[in-house]
Design an enzyme around this catalytic site. Structure first.
Site, mmCIF file in Angstrom:
data_model
loop_
_atom_site.group_PDB
_atom_site.id
_atom_site.type_symbol
_atom_site.label_atom_id
_atom_site.label_comp_id
_atom_site.label_asym_id
_atom_site.label_seq_id
_atom_site.Cartn_x
_atom_site.Cartn_y
_atom_site.Cartn_z
ATOM 1 C CG HIS A 75 -1.901 -0.704 0.904
ATOM 2 N ND1 HIS A 75 -2.940 -1.485 2.445
ATOM 3 C CD2 HIS A 75 -2.328 -1.758 -0.060
ATOM 4 C CE1 HIS A 75 -3.759 -2.846 2.361
ATOM 5 N NE2 HIS A 75 -3.399 -2.547 1.350
ATOM 6 C CG HIS A 232 -7.318 -2.882 -2.493
ATOM 7 N ND1 HIS A 232 -7.378 -2.210 -0.959
ATOM 8 C CD2 HIS A 232 -6.594 -4.302 -1.141
ATOM 9 C CE1 HIS A 232 -5.938 -2.277 -0.554
ATOM 10 N NE2 HIS A 232 -5.913 -3.976 -0.730
ATOM 11 C CG ASP A 236 -2.771 -4.826 -2.585
ATOM 12 O OD1 ASP A 236 -2.219 -4.360 -1.736
ATOM 13 O OD2 ASP A 236 -3.797 -5.796 -2.957
ATOM 14 C CG HIS A 259 0.437 -9.030 -2.555
ATOM 15 N ND1 HIS A 259 0.451 -8.256 -3.001
ATOM 16 C CD2 HIS A 259 -0.620 -9.579 -1.582
ATOM 17 C CE1 HIS A 259 -0.839 -7.597 -2.328
ATOM 18 N NE2 HIS A 259 -1.145 -8.467 -1.601
#
Length: 294
Positions: A75, A232, A236, A259
Site C-alpha cells: 500500500h 483495491h 495492490d 501478490h
C-alpha cells in the site's frame, strides 16, 4: 524530467495488520539513485525494495532475508509510485508497515505533507517492449506494450457481494487519488477468524478492512465504491510493480491476480532483457512518456 525525493521528513503512527501492535513510521529524503529503502530501526537493517528481496507473497508482499523482514509494503509502495517518488527511506520500528485504514490514502496524505523535491539526475522509466505473462490455472497477469499505461483488472469470487468485477484504470496521479487510493483491503469473516487462530490478522478490524460475512458487509458505513474490491486489487498491483524500481510504461492485465503472480511477473520480465527498456527521461525523450506522470 528529473528524479524526485520527498522535500522533508514526515512521521506517522499506525497499527500493524498482523500483530496488532503500534508501529511508528518515518519517511526521509534520499539522494538520486538511492531508490526506495526500508529501514528496520529496531534491528538496524536496511532492505531495498527490489524483486530479488521479496521472500513471501502469501498474505502480503514481504521483503527481507535471514536477519529479518518488512511485511505489507504494497500500500505504501503504491502511494509512492502514484506520487512519482523515486528515492525515499522508510523507517519502521516493527516488521510490517502500518495498515492505516486499509487503503493507501493515509500514505498519500503523508506524502502531501512531505512535499516533493526534484533532484539533479534524470528520472527513469521501464518501457515494456514485448508481452510477458504468468499463469496459474485460469489466473494470469500480463504486461504488454502500449501507447498509454492502463491497468485492466478482473476479479471473480463465488460470493454475491463481490461476484465478478472489472475496472480499467488509466494511470495518472490525479486518477489514482480519485479512483484508487481510498479502496480498502477486504476479507471474509471466516478467514479473519482462521488467521487469528494462527496469531495473525490481530490488527484487522472494521476500521481498516472491508469484512464480508456470507451475503452482507459488516462495515456499518458500507463500501466507498460499488467496485471497491477490484479497485483495491489495482492498488495492490501498482505497489507490487513498484519493486521494479521505476514507473512501468505498459499495459497490465490481470484475471484473479495476486501478490504471488505479480512477483513472478516481475521476475519473468527481468529474465528477458528484450522484453523491456529502461529509458532515461532526458528532455529529448520526455515528451513521449510524459502522460504517465500527468
Amino acid at each position: 524530467m528529473n528524479q524526485t525525493t520527498i522535500a522533508k521528513e514526515v512521521k506517522g503512527i499506525g497499527i500493524g495488520l498482523h500483530k496488532g501492535e503500534p508501529i511508528s513510521i518515518k519517511l526521509e529524503p534520499l539522494e538520486a539513485g538511492s531508490g526506495i529503502v526500508f529501514y528496520r530501526s529496531d534491528l538496524g537493517i536496511s532492505y531495498e525494495a527490489k524483486p530479488e528481496n521479496v521472500i513471501d507473497t502469501q498474505m502480503a508482499t514481504v521483503i527481507g532475508d535471514h536477519r529479518g523482514y518488512v511485511s505489507t509494503i504494497e500500500h505504501l509502495m503504491s502511494a509512492i509510485n502514484a506520487y512519482g517518488i523515486d528515492n525515499v527511506r522508510i523507517v519502521l520500528d516493527a516488521n510490517e508497515a502500518p495498515v492505516m485504514d486499509g487503503s493507501s490514502i493515509g500514505f498519500c496524505m503523508m506524502l502531501e505533507e512531505a512535499g516533493i523535491k526534484e533532484l539533479d539526475v534524470a528520472k527513469k522509466i521501464l518501457v515494456i517492449k514485448k508481452s510477458v505473462e504468468v499463469k496459474e490455472g485460469n489466473k494470469f497477469v500480463r504486461l504488454s506494450p502500449t501507447d498509454m499505461p492502463i491497468i485492466n483488472y478482473t476479479i471473480e469470487f463465488d460470493n454475491p457481494i463481490i461476484g465478478k468485477q472489472n475496472y480499467c484504470f488509466e494511470f495518472s496521479k490525479q486518477n489514482y487519488i480519485e479512483q484508487i487510493a481510498r479502496a480498502r483491503t477486504f476479507g471474509f469473516l471466516k478467514d479473519v477468524q482462521a488467521l487469528r487462530a494462527m496469531n495473525l490478522g490481530l490488527g484487522g478490524s472494521l476500521e481498516n478492512a472491508v469484512v464480508i460475512d456470507d451475503n452482507r458487509i459488516l462495515n456499518p458505513e458500507g463500501l466507498r465504491f460499488k467496485d471497491e474490491f477490484v479497485r483495491h486489487k489495482i492498488l495492490d498491483a501498482i505497489g507490487d510493480l513498484t519493486l521494479l524500481g521505476c514507473r512501468v510504461f505498459g499495459d497490465y492485465t490481470s484475471y484473479a491476480g495476486s501478490h504471488k503472480l505479480n512477483h513472478l511477473l516481475t521476475k519473468e520480465l527481468l529474465k528477458d532483457p528484450s522484453a523491456y527498456e529502461v529509458v532515461s527521461l532526458e528532455k529529448s525523450t520526455y515528451k513521449v512518456y510524459e502522460k504517465v506522470f500527468a
